[in-house]
Every structure is written in structure tokens, then in C-alpha cells.
Design a protein around this motif. Structure first.
Motif, PDB file in Angstrom:
ATOM      1  N   ALA A  18       0.825  -1.206   0.000  1.00 35.18           N
ATOM      2  CA  ALA A  18       0.000   0.000   0.000  1.00 35.18           C
ATOM      3  C   ALA A  18       0.861   1.257   0.000  1.00 35.18           C
ATOM      4  O   ALA A  18       0.475   2.298  -0.554  1.00 35.18           O
ATOM      5  CB  ALA A  18      -0.932  -0.008   1.207  1.00 35.18           C
ATOM      6  N   LEU A  19       2.026   1.165   0.611  1.00 33.07           N
ATOM      7  CA  LEU A  19       2.929   2.320   0.633  1.00 33.07           C
ATOM      8  C   LEU A  19       3.436   2.659  -0.766  1.00 33.07           C
ATOM      9  O   LEU A  19       3.796   3.807  -1.041  1.00 33.07           O
ATOM     10  CB  LEU A  19       4.113   2.038   1.561  1.00 33.07           C
ATOM     11  N   THR A  20       3.497   1.648  -1.634  1.00 30.21           N
ATOM     12  CA  THR A  20       3.942   1.875  -3.013  1.00 30.21           C
ATOM     13  C   THR A  20       2.786   2.262  -3.916  1.00 30.21           C
ATOM     14  O   THR A  20       2.999   2.641  -5.066  1.00 30.21           O
ATOM     15  CB  THR A  20       4.620   0.612  -3.584  1.00 30.21           C
ATOM     16  N   GLY A  21       1.566   2.109  -3.404  1.00 29.43           N
ATOM     17  CA  GLY A  21       0.391   2.460  -4.189  1.00 29.43           C
ATOM     18  C   GLY A  21      -0.052   1.383  -5.157  1.00 29.43           C
ATOM     19  O   GLY A  21      -0.883   1.644  -6.031  1.00 29.43           O
ATOM     20  N   ASP A  22       0.480   0.168  -5.030  1.00 28.34           N
ATOM     21  CA  ASP A  22       0.126  -0.918  -5.962  1.00 28.34           C
ATOM     22  C   ASP A  22      -0.099  -2.200  -5.176  1.00 28.34           C
ATOM     23  O   ASP A  22       0.844  -2.836  -4.705  1.00 28.34           O
ATOM     24  CB  ASP A  22       1.239  -1.114  -6.991  1.00 28.34           C
ATOM     25  N   LEU A  23      -1.373  -2.590  -5.030  1.00 33.05           N
ATOM     26  CA  LEU A  23      -1.728  -3.811  -4.308  1.00 33.05           C
ATOM     27  C   LEU A  23      -2.007  -4.977  -5.240  1.00 33.05           C
ATOM     28  O   LEU A  23      -2.431  -6.045  -4.788  1.00 33.05           O
ATOM     29  CB  LEU A  23      -2.970  -3.558  -3.430  1.00 33.05           C
ATOM     30  N   THR A  24      -1.762  -4.792  -6.520  1.00 33.05           N
ATOM     31  CA  THR A  24      -2.073  -5.834  -7.492  1.00 33.05           C
ATOM     32  C   THR A  24      -0.987  -6.906  -7.507  1.00 33.05           C
ATOM     33  O   THR A  24       0.148  -6.671  -7.075  1.00 33.05           O
ATOM     34  CB  THR A  24      -2.198  -5.241  -8.910  1.00 33.05           C
ATOM     35  N   PRO A  25      -1.310  -8.097  -8.045  1.00 32.06           N
ATOM     36  CA  PRO A  25      -0.309  -9.168  -8.157  1.00 32.06           C
ATOM     37  C   PRO A  25       0.802  -8.867  -9.152  1.00 32.06           C
ATOM     38  O   PRO A  25       1.737  -9.652  -9.290  1.00 32.06           O
ATOM     39  CB  PRO A  25      -1.136 -10.378  -8.622  1.00 32.06           C
ATOM     40  N   HIS A  26       0.706  -7.730  -9.850  1.00 25.05           N
ATOM     41  CA  HIS A  26       1.727  -7.384 -10.834  1.00 25.05           C
ATOM     42  C   HIS A  26       2.933  -6.700 -10.173  1.00 25.05           C
ATOM     43  O   HIS A  26       3.953  -6.477 -10.828  1.00 25.05           O
ATOM     44  CB  HIS A  26       1.140  -6.462 -11.906  1.00 25.05           C
ATOM     45  N   HIS A  27       2.792  -6.355  -8.912  1.00 21.05           N
ATOM     46  CA  HIS A  27       3.869  -5.745  -8.150  1.00 21.05           C
ATOM     47  C   HIS A  27       4.445  -6.795  -7.208  1.00 21.05           C
ATOM     48  O   HIS A  27       3.718  -7.630  -6.682  1.00 21.05           O
ATOM     49  CB  HIS A  27       3.311  -4.550  -7.368  1.00 21.05           C
TER      50      HIS A  27
END
Length: 246
Positions: A119-128
């Protein structure tokens, strides 16, 4: 043991990886080969991170068992997961419940931690990377809670039944549910072309059969198939109808 390599001792417990794990590493390299060295490195790093999470899951079982005075001989990593080979005889229902549920709790806690970091990176998707690791731990925790003996959820189910009807009948019922779940999982895996899931389904079926036969042997009924009672089960292996081993 001769087909596995030691990764060292953590918390006084020998942690080993089976030689067949090399095939998983090879698969990770081949599946990301077209993306070049960076993609290969990413694939290997993610795979190792997932199996580190599996080790943490198994230590959840092992350290909880230790709190009840029960030791763990080793933790063994296999291509389809991990096995905590816990020593001792049949566990009382409360202890088995606590040991069984500890692994999924660790996985769910890791999932929460990685979702927080993602969440700190702004990307909760499996692509991160962090997001993918969070989803992998969530899947590991939820999947293991399914009441498909001898997975952790099946162990919890058996523990609840044992408190009312004794370990033999509880194991028979839990093993039957586990085999039905293995058939369902296998059918879905074949229909969707998921090879690894098919192997897991086969493993679950024979592990459930082996556990039922082992319970019959321990509690006085002789196994239906003597060749099956020695089959390895999932979270703990305790030299009895209770375990793996994970």
C-alpha cells in the motif's frame, strides 16, 4: 534425507530442501527466459520469497507444537509445499487444533504485512512484487484452511470431531472429506489445465488414505492397504495418525 540438502538450523530445527526443488527453480527460469536476465532474476527472487513464506508457515506449526512440549525433527521443503515433521504420539484435540491453525495464521499475518508494505507503493495488485507476495500468502493461508484432510483445515476439522467421537472415527470422517475434496480439486485442475494443482490433488488423496490407514493401525483396526499407511502427509508427521508437512 539422502535426497535433500540442509539449509541450516533455525530455532534449533533442521530445515532441509528436497532435491526435486531444483525442478521448480528450472521451471522458474524457463518460464521467464524470454524476458531476459532481469525477468529471470525477478522470477527466482519471487519464488524464493514464496518458499520463505512457506518456511514461516511451517515454523508456525513447529513452534506452537514446541509450546506444548512437542519437538519437531525437521522441516522439509518440497515442490508442492512444506512439511513440519513433528515428533510424538497422538495429540489431544485442543493441542492439534492450536498446532494446525498456527500455520495459516502466520500466512495471513504475512499477507497483512505485505499488503501494508504494498500500500505504501500504491500498488496492491499481483503485478507488483510486494502485492504478488501478499496475495500468495493470502492464498496459502486460505487454501490451507479448507477442511480437506490432511491439510491444516482438515486437521482443525479432525480435532473438533475428536473431542466428540474419538481419534479413529474422527480421522475416518476427516479422511473421507479430504479424499472427496481431492477429487474435486483434481477435476478442476484437469479441466483448467493446472498441472501443479493436479499433483497437489493426487498428493492429498493418497495422504488422506495413508492417514486413515495409519489411524486404523494405531487404534486397532489394521490398515485397508498396508502399502499406503506409510504415505507422507502434510503439516506434521508425528509417527501416528497425526502428523506435515508443508
Amino acid at each position: 534425507m539422502q535426497w535433500s540438502w540442509s539449509l541450516g538450523r533455525l530455532f534449533g530445527i533442521d530445515t532441509r530442501v528436497h532435491a526435486s526443488f531444483v525442478l521448480v527453480l528450472l521451471w522458474a527460469v524457463l518460464s521467464s527466459y524470454d524476458g531476459g536476465p532481469a525477468a529471470i532474476a525477478y522470477g527466482l527472487a519471487f519464488l524464493l520469497a514464496v518458499f520463505a513464506s512457506v518456511v514461516a508457515h511451517e515454523f508456525g506449526h513447529a513452534l506452537t507444537a514446541r509450546s506444548f512440549g512437542i519437538s519437531t525433527r525437521q522441516i522439509l521443503l518440497l515442490p508442492i509445499g512444506g512439511v513440519a515433521q513433528i515428533e510424538g504420539a497422538h495429540m489431544p484435540p485442543r493441542e492439534e487444533f492450536m498446532v494446525a491453525v498456527a500455520g495459516p495464521i502466520v500466512s495471513l499475518l504475512l499477507a497483512g504485512a505485505f499488503f501494508g508494505l504494498a500500500a505504501l507503493t500504491g500498488d496492491l495488485t499481483p503485478h507488483h512484487f510486494l502485492g504478488a507476495l501478499a496475495w500468495a500468502n493470502l492464498g496459502l493461508g486460505v487454501f490451507n484452511l479448507l477442511p480437506a484432510f490432511p491439510m491444516d483445515g482438515g486437521r482443525v476439522f479432525r480435532a473438533l470431531l475428536s473431542a466428540r467421537m474419538g481419534p479413529l472415527r474422527a480421522t475416518e470422517i476427516a479422511a473421507t472429506v479430504g479424499k472427496l475434496a481431492a477429487f474435486g480439486l483434481g477435476a478442476y485442475a484437469i479441466a483448467s489445465g493446472r498441472t501443479m494443482m493436479t499433483l497437489v490433488a493426487i498428493f492429498l488423496y493418497f495422504a488422506a488414505t495413508g492417514e486413515a490407514n495409519l489411524a486404523a493401525r494405531r487404534f486397532g483396526r489394521g490398515p485397508a492397504d498396508p502399502a499406503l499407511w506409510r504415505s507422507m502427509s502434510g503439516f506434521p508427521r508425528r509417527g501416528g495418525p497425526d502428523r506435515r508437512g508443508r
